[in-house]
Motif scaffolding. Sequence first.
Motif, PDB file in Angstrom:
ATOM      1  N   ILE B 154       0.826  -1.205   0.000  1.00 50.53           N
ATOM      2  CA  ILE B 154       0.000   0.000   0.000  1.00 50.53           C
ATOM      3  C   ILE B 154       0.859   1.254   0.000  1.00 50.53           C
ATOM      4  O   ILE B 154       0.632   2.191  -0.747  1.00 50.53           O
ATOM      5  N   CYS B 315     -10.418   1.455   7.823  1.00 57.16           N
ATOM      6  CA  CYS B 315      -9.006   1.415   7.407  1.00 57.16           C
ATOM      7  C   CYS B 315      -8.516   2.754   6.867  1.00 57.16           C
ATOM      8  O   CYS B 315      -9.152   3.374   6.025  1.00 57.16           O
ATOM      9  N   ILE B 316      -7.364   3.202   7.360  1.00 53.52           N
ATOM     10  CA  ILE B 316      -6.768   4.441   6.858  1.00 53.52           C
ATOM     11  C   ILE B 316      -5.565   4.138   5.963  1.00 53.52           C
ATOM     12  O   ILE B 316      -4.749   5.018   5.706  1.00 53.52           O
ATOM     13  N   ARG B 317      -5.431   2.890   5.522  1.00 55.49           N
ATOM     14  CA  ARG B 317      -4.421   2.495   4.530  1.00 55.49           C
ATOM     15  C   ARG B 317      -2.992   2.828   4.973  1.00 55.49           C
ATOM     16  O   ARG B 317      -2.213   3.343   4.187  1.00 55.49           O
ATOM     17  N   CYS B 318      -2.706   2.525   6.232  1.00 57.92           N
ATOM     18  CA  CYS B 318      -1.373   2.854   6.731  1.00 57.92           C
ATOM     19  C   CYS B 318      -0.361   1.792   6.343  1.00 57.92           C
ATOM     20  O   CYS B 318       0.822   2.042   6.293  1.00 57.92           O
ATOM     21  N   SER B 319      -0.827   0.564   6.136  1.00 58.51           N
ATOM     22  CA  SER B 319      -0.023  -0.594   5.752  1.00 58.51           C
ATOM     23  C   SER B 319       0.753  -1.234   6.899  1.00 58.51           C
ATOM     24  O   SER B 319       1.566  -2.124   6.677  1.00 58.51           O
ATOM     25  N   ALA B 320       0.504  -0.816   8.125  1.00 58.97           N
ATOM     26  CA  ALA B 320       1.177  -1.445   9.263  1.00 58.97           C
ATOM     27  C   ALA B 320       0.868  -2.945   9.332  1.00 58.97           C
ATOM     28  O   ALA B 320       1.735  -3.751   9.673  1.00 58.97           O
ATOM     29  N   CYS B 321      -0.349  -3.319   8.952  1.00 58.18           N
ATOM     30  CA  CYS B 321      -0.717  -4.738   9.049  1.00 58.18           C
ATOM     31  C   CYS B 321       0.054  -5.586   8.031  1.00 58.18           C
ATOM     32  O   CYS B 321       0.344  -6.750   8.288  1.00 58.18           O
ATOM     33  N   ILE B 344      -5.321  -6.492   5.327  1.00 59.77           N
ATOM     34  CA  ILE B 344      -6.485  -5.654   5.007  1.00 59.77           C
ATOM     35  C   ILE B 344      -7.082  -6.090   3.674  1.00 59.77           C
ATOM     36  O   ILE B 344      -8.303  -6.133   3.511  1.00 59.77           O
ATOM     37  N   CYS B 377      -2.900  -2.305  14.200  1.00 58.81           N
ATOM     38  CA  CYS B 377      -3.846  -1.473  13.441  1.00 58.81           C
ATOM     39  C   CYS B 377      -4.239  -0.220  14.237  1.00 58.81           C
ATOM     40  O   CYS B 377      -4.781  -0.318  15.335  1.00 58.81           O
ATOM     41  N   PRO B 378      -3.978   0.964  13.685  1.00 57.99           N
ATOM     42  CA  PRO B 378      -4.254   2.197  14.427  1.00 57.99           C
ATOM     43  C   PRO B 378      -5.741   2.496  14.585  1.00 57.99           C
ATOM     44  O   PRO B 378      -6.109   3.359  15.381  1.00 57.99           O
ATOM     45  N   VAL B 379      -6.599   1.801  13.828  1.00 59.35           N
ATOM     46  CA  VAL B 379      -8.037   1.997  14.016  1.00 59.35           C
ATOM     47  C   VAL B 379      -8.680   0.721  14.543  1.00 59.35           C
ATOM     48  O   VAL B 379      -9.896   0.525  14.447  1.00 59.35           O
ATOM     49  N   ILE B 381      -8.966  -2.450  13.813  1.00 58.69           N
ATOM     50  CA  ILE B 381      -9.789  -3.390  13.051  1.00 58.69           C
ATOM     51  C   ILE B 381      -9.402  -4.800  13.488  1.00 58.69           C
ATOM     52  O   ILE B 381      -8.228  -5.176  13.427  1.00 58.69           O
ATOM     53  N   ILE B 383      -8.962  -7.787  12.438  1.00 58.41           N
ATOM     54  CA  ILE B 383      -8.847  -8.493  11.159  1.00 58.41           C
ATOM     55  C   ILE B 383      -9.104 -10.000  11.311  1.00 58.41           C
ATOM     56  O   ILE B 383      -9.854 -10.582  10.530  1.00 58.41           O
TER      57      ILE B 383
HETATM   58  S1  SF4 Z   1      -3.179  -1.605   9.946  1.00 59.93           S
HETATM   59 FE1  SF4 Z   1      -5.375  -1.125   9.972  1.00 59.93          FE
HETATM   60  S2  SF4 Z   1      -5.528   0.930   9.133  1.00 59.93           S
HETATM   61 FE2  SF4 Z   1      -3.505   0.184   8.602  1.00 59.93          FE
HETATM   62  S3  SF4 Z   1      -3.746  -0.692   6.545  1.00 59.93           S
HETATM   63 FE3  SF4 Z   1      -4.012  -2.379   7.983  1.00 59.93          FE
HETATM   64  S4  SF4 Z   1      -6.225  -2.448   8.365  1.00 59.93           S
HETATM   65 FE4  SF4 Z   1      -5.788  -0.461   7.398  1.00 59.93          FE
END
Ligand code: SF4
Lengths: 214, 468
Positions: B154, B315-321, B344, B377-379, B381, B383
Amino acid sequence: MSSREQILARVRAAVRDAPAVDIPRAYRTGGPREGLVELFAERVDDYRAIVHVVTGDQVAATIGAALAARGVTRLVVPEGLDEEWARAAARAEGDEAATRALVGDDPPLGAGDLDAAGAVLTGCAVAVAETGTIVLDTGPGQGRRVLTLVPDYHLCVVRAGQIVGSVPEAVARLDPARPLTWISGPSATSDIELDRVEGVHGPRTLEVVIVTDR
Amino acid sequence: MSGAFLGMPAFPANAAHAVQDSQLRYNLRKATHTIRGKRAAVVGELPDWAELRAAAAAIKDEALRDLDTHLLTLEAAVTDAGGHVHWAADAEEANRIVTDLVKATGETSVVKVKSMATQEIGLNEALAAQGITAYETDLAELIVQLGDDWPSHILVPAIHRNRSEIREVFLSKMAEWGRPAPDGLTDEPRALAEAARLHLREKFLSAKVAVSGANFMVAETGTLVVLESEGNGRMCLTLPETLISVVGIEKVVPSWRDLEVFLQLLPRSSTGERMNPYTSTWTGSAEGQEFHLVLLDNGRTKVLADEVGRQALRCIRCSACLNVCPVYERAGGHSYGSVYPGPIGAILTPQLRGMGSELDRSLPYASSLCGACYDVCPVAIDIPEVLVHLRAKARHSPAERAGMRAAGWVLDKSVRLAKAQRLGSRFRRLAPKRLPGPLAGWTDTRDIPEIPAESFRDWWKKTDGGRR
Ligand code: SF4
């Protein structure tokens, strides 16, 4: 049914059963009170920007020296820039005969003019100590957004009173109706093997002068 | 979603192929481990990370719960500020709106800021079909576009490429698209970034139309927010006379104040920095620019309707996951067959596209359910929860269902289990490595465990728990 109506109808049908939400705002909304200048300087430096912390009577000399060190001969100055800073920028230090050309933005400069100028001197609206961020809001002494984008060198003067501790404090001070640019260090990329490289499309050099008093 | 991925084989086949590629695995491992360390350091700096995360999840939930109201508020605010708002129910409609807007300007090219939404709808291909060239300006997207490749991450879409591969792509392809790569280009990241700067500069300075996405849209004020690093975003957002932003409807946050949360969470989770180099916010027509906002549904309302699955829209598309996922690290982004890779992607893609294809049905299984993604995940989720939920929803083959029923019958009573285990031990040498017929579906992706000569139960009884 228009797509607008259709999307809104789908949304309403989808969330009919969704529970009410309380937003817990237990996070810090304030920030550090002490040592803001030092913290801000340290954090800006972490981004590999150049930082000076000076008193009010040293600003002119610092601006002159910074521009001289980079061999700047032409620079963009936005409308409403502090006159003392502008004078300092125009006068080549130690040599009364030599002057630098100040390029104003009236009539608005084209992208080519900005590219050719190579340097810009601005103030800012707010700065954030914890993150080492400068925020410009196109107000006096900052100019249109492109002025700090196309020239390769950005010299920015920050007054100590403009520094807040944390991001929430900055958000509260800013006006969303104005276009904002939050700047944290020079432009950079980590797209190649996640190695950070400074300087891609925005200014490759960011130099910040922090003024502690008048 | 983008046609490029349609007809791809299911995740296990893609992954089996990818894990053979040792260069890819090396690149991925190096990159994900570097960024994990950086993220952990800057997240650790904030004493209130947990509180920020809880607030972010709740803000997004609230935004989604009253999404209709927020979208209308947003529309009014953008319009009041001189912008134009368009609504697109699906990819085709969004592509048509954007194409028509570009055509109306008389231009035949646009510059683009990295945007997942426009990849999702296949905008570049749609524009190309109408004779409009879209130039990607994000360094990694440029690498992907020049290399005629697919994004695999991402945040760092060219993460699967190392520096010497990138040099090759630049040398062989830049000339076709504009200014050629400089002579004597080395594979130093600095030199490669400089080559991209020169290549794109003339495009920025002459561009008349730009297409972007947005990280957030503030309903109350009509403000759009874009976070980036290179300055290509700023170039696209400020220089062209016309700006078209294509944004998923789930990107709404209710109030300006909410940004105080996300501007702390996103950069730290994403690039592992206290703040990304540039964040731009603008409201409607900024500095006289013509501004169009295209609000995109394209399956999002379907996701919203699923009580468990809807959290994926936070999801804020941070890509941490992605960066913490053991499956992603080995299988790479392409295996997921979608612009949304990693954990994600495994929950978002099957929900957006529906589980009609074998690939999309296989995605909820592209996980070991270890939960690392949820932790970072900063929000917040969950998963794994959504994965399990989707597994239950996926259409299972009759053989698999029969097998599950049989297993259920055996496991239900301990006598039956003991009998079955003894039977298994007796005939263990006859156990095949791969199951035949329809059962092969199971062993295609798993090895059959060796059956022990004696079950634990029998051993325990015989030895009185190891005492004899
Ligand atoms: S860690 Fe959470 S917010 Fe970030 S990309 Fe994955 S699902 Fe999205």
